[in-house]
Each structure stands twice: as C-alpha cells, then as structure tokens.
Design a protein around this motif. Sequence first.
Motif, mmCIF file in Angstrom:
data_model
loop_
_atom_site.group_PDB
_atom_site.id
_atom_site.type_symbol
_atom_site.label_atom_id
_atom_site.label_comp_id
_atom_site.label_asym_id
_atom_site.label_seq_id
_atom_site.Cartn_x
_atom_site.Cartn_y
_atom_site.Cartn_z
ATOM 1 N N GLY A 1 -0.637 -7.458 10.698
ATOM 2 C CA GLY A 1 -1.114 -8.042 9.448
ATOM 3 C C GLY A 1 -2.371 -7.422 8.877
ATOM 4 N N ASP A 2 -3.044 -6.578 9.644
ATOM 5 C CA ASP A 2 -4.268 -5.929 9.158
ATOM 6 C C ASP A 2 -3.938 -4.586 8.517
ATOM 7 N N LEU A 3 -4.574 -4.289 7.400
ATOM 8 C CA LEU A 3 -4.426 -2.963 6.798
ATOM 9 C C LEU A 3 -5.176 -1.981 7.682
ATOM 10 N N GLN B 1 9.449 -2.674 7.852
ATOM 11 C CA GLN B 1 8.796 -3.888 8.352
ATOM 12 C C GLN B 1 9.416 -4.238 9.695
ATOM 13 N N VAL B 2 8.565 -4.401 10.691
ATOM 14 C CA VAL B 2 9.036 -4.659 12.056
ATOM 15 C C VAL B 2 8.536 -6.024 12.502
ATOM 16 N N LYS B 3 9.453 -6.877 12.898
ATOM 17 C CA LYS B 3 9.063 -8.187 13.420
ATOM 18 C C LYS B 3 8.783 -8.093 14.909
ATOM 19 N N THR C 1 -0.172 11.567 4.694
ATOM 20 C CA THR C 1 -0.702 12.118 3.441
ATOM 21 C C THR C 1 -0.982 10.976 2.466
ATOM 22 N N SER C 2 -0.011 10.057 2.365
ATOM 23 C CA SER C 2 -0.161 8.902 1.481
ATOM 24 C C SER C 2 0.536 7.700 2.096
ATOM 25 N N GLY C 3 0.098 6.520 1.678
ATOM 26 C CA GLY C 3 0.760 5.297 2.119
ATOM 27 C C GLY C 3 -0.159 4.357 2.873
ATOM 28 N N LYS C 4 0.415 3.244 3.289
ATOM 29 C CA LYS C 4 -0.343 2.222 4.021
ATOM 30 C C LYS C 4 0.348 1.896 5.337
ATOM 31 N N ILE C 5 -0.466 1.688 6.370
ATOM 32 C CA ILE C 5 0.037 1.229 7.664
ATOM 33 C C ILE C 5 -0.656 -0.086 7.991
ATOM 34 N N ASP D 1 3.430 -11.793 9.373
ATOM 35 C CA ASP D 1 4.896 -11.843 9.380
ATOM 36 C C ASP D 1 5.477 -10.681 10.167
ATOM 37 N N TYR D 2 4.781 -9.540 10.085
ATOM 38 C CA TYR D 2 5.303 -8.329 10.723
ATOM 39 C C TYR D 2 4.243 -7.759 11.652
ATOM 40 N N ILE D 3 4.669 -7.371 12.840
ATOM 41 C CA ILE D 3 3.723 -6.795 13.798
ATOM 42 C C ILE D 3 3.342 -5.379 13.360
ATOM 43 N N LEU D 4 4.263 -4.742 12.620
ATOM 44 C CA LEU D 4 4.033 -3.377 12.159
ATOM 45 C C LEU D 4 4.714 -3.218 10.809
ATOM 46 N N GLU D 5 3.999 -2.562 9.892
ATOM 47 C CA GLU D 5 4.573 -2.387 8.556
ATOM 48 C C GLU D 5 4.050 -1.089 7.951
ATOM 49 N N THR D 6 4.947 -0.351 7.308
ATOM 50 C CA THR D 6 4.480 0.821 6.556
ATOM 51 C C THR D 6 4.978 0.711 5.128
#
Length: 258
Positions: A68-70, A29-31, A60-64, A5-10
């Motif tokens: 669609g891939d982690l 979330q970036v489309k 330091t923390s979080g997800k990129i 859904d999103y090309i880039l997401e944090t």
Amino acid sequence: MENYDYILETEHVSKNFGNLVVLKDINLQVKKGEVICIIGPSGAGKSTYLRSLNQLEKITSGKIFIKGDLFLHREKDHTVERIEKEKQKALLLEMGMCFQRFNLFPHKTVLENIMLAPIEVKGEKKETVKEEALELLKKVGLADKADAFPNHLSGGQQQRVAIARALAMKPEIMLFDEPTSALDPELVGDVLQVMKDLANEGMTMLVVTHEMGFAKEVANRVLFMADGIIAEEGTPDRIFNHPENPRTKSFLKSVLNV
C-alpha cells in the motif's frame, strides 16, 4: 488490520535500456497469498520486470507500491517520489528472491549461508537464527547438509539452499526468476516441490518459469508476456486451455508440443 488491498502493485511500469524498450506500461495488482506465474518467450521482459520490483533494475517510468505504500515513482528516468530510506530498506526486505544461479558463498557451509543475512542485515541473535536455519533446512529436505559446502551439493540441492536462505529473512513476497532453468531435469522436481509447499502455506509468489505443469497446478493467475507487455492473463485453465491472444497460442503450441 492491514490497510492495503494489494501487497504489491505496479502502475504503468516501463523500462528502457538506451533505445531498447524492454517493458512497456506494465500494470499488475497482487493480492496477499496469490501465486502468479509469468510465462513467455525469451526476451519478453519477464526477468527484467521481476528485477525491477526489488530495485535490481531501475525502472524508467511508472509506480511501484509495496503493502500500500508508494515505494517508487519515476518518470523519464528521473525519480519523482520515493519512500524515505529506512522504510524503503524495510520494504525491500519483505521481498525474497531466488535466481537461476544459486549465488551461494562457496567458502561458507550451507548453514552459514542461510544464517548470514538475518545476523548481518537484521541484527538477529545467532542462537535464534541457527535454530530457524536448521528448521528451514528441514523444510527444504536438506537437514543432513547443514555442514556441507555448496560445491559438494547438486544444483537442485544448492537451489533449495538458496530458497531457504531467502526464507531466512522472513519475506512476505517471494520472487522466483526461472529457479529451475539451470538444473538437470531430474533435479527440478525437488525444487518445485519446495515451491508448491510454500504456495500451500500461503506465501505470496511471483514466479517466472518455463515449467508449465507447475504453472497449471500452483498458480492462481498466469501472465503471458511478450515484447515487453502482458499480452494475456487469466486463470491457468483459461490461459492453457482457452488462450485468446495469437501470441499466447503459438507460444504454448511450441512449448507444449500440442
């Protein structure tokens, strides 16, 4: 079919330098094809956020997530999960970046600067790369500068070469970190025009900028960052004409002199 859904997401991205918290819980979330301009005062964390997306800074923390891939998951400065090396490398190549400073190789011509990465990193054929590089120079309005060396160009011309160099890798996302802030005012327009053309062609772009006119005209969304958080976001019309956050209001008042 693309299965994301999103090309880039944090998600919940935070970044500390020692005790200094620079980013706090950034969710975005970036489309595909979206142009997002990030504005805000110096020290807000804008550049750090951009640099964390392509691993120039370790979060330091979080997800990129990329396409669609982690891509990376970290908690308390430890990597919990990351994509395997080869895929990580491939996804990083999907992100082109332009900085305030142009970082061109002074001993190489403009054309050589643009050709270097596709040949060295991607192993592409020299003839093909040369053809594409000359096309890119045409695109950024510098077809006549192929054989010039960077120190014979103005700052605005060097920045346009830097954009062409990033585009030579055929990225799907372009990150711009204040690409015009080091330029003399009369050189800014040519660089912004190249960026507008890219936006019109559907390039996904995240742009940290002080150029409010550009953000108003080109962005699908504007994020206002302050103190390491996204304090407000919305369409250019909403952010510039109807801001709700007091920080946004005072920032825009100071930069737009209204």
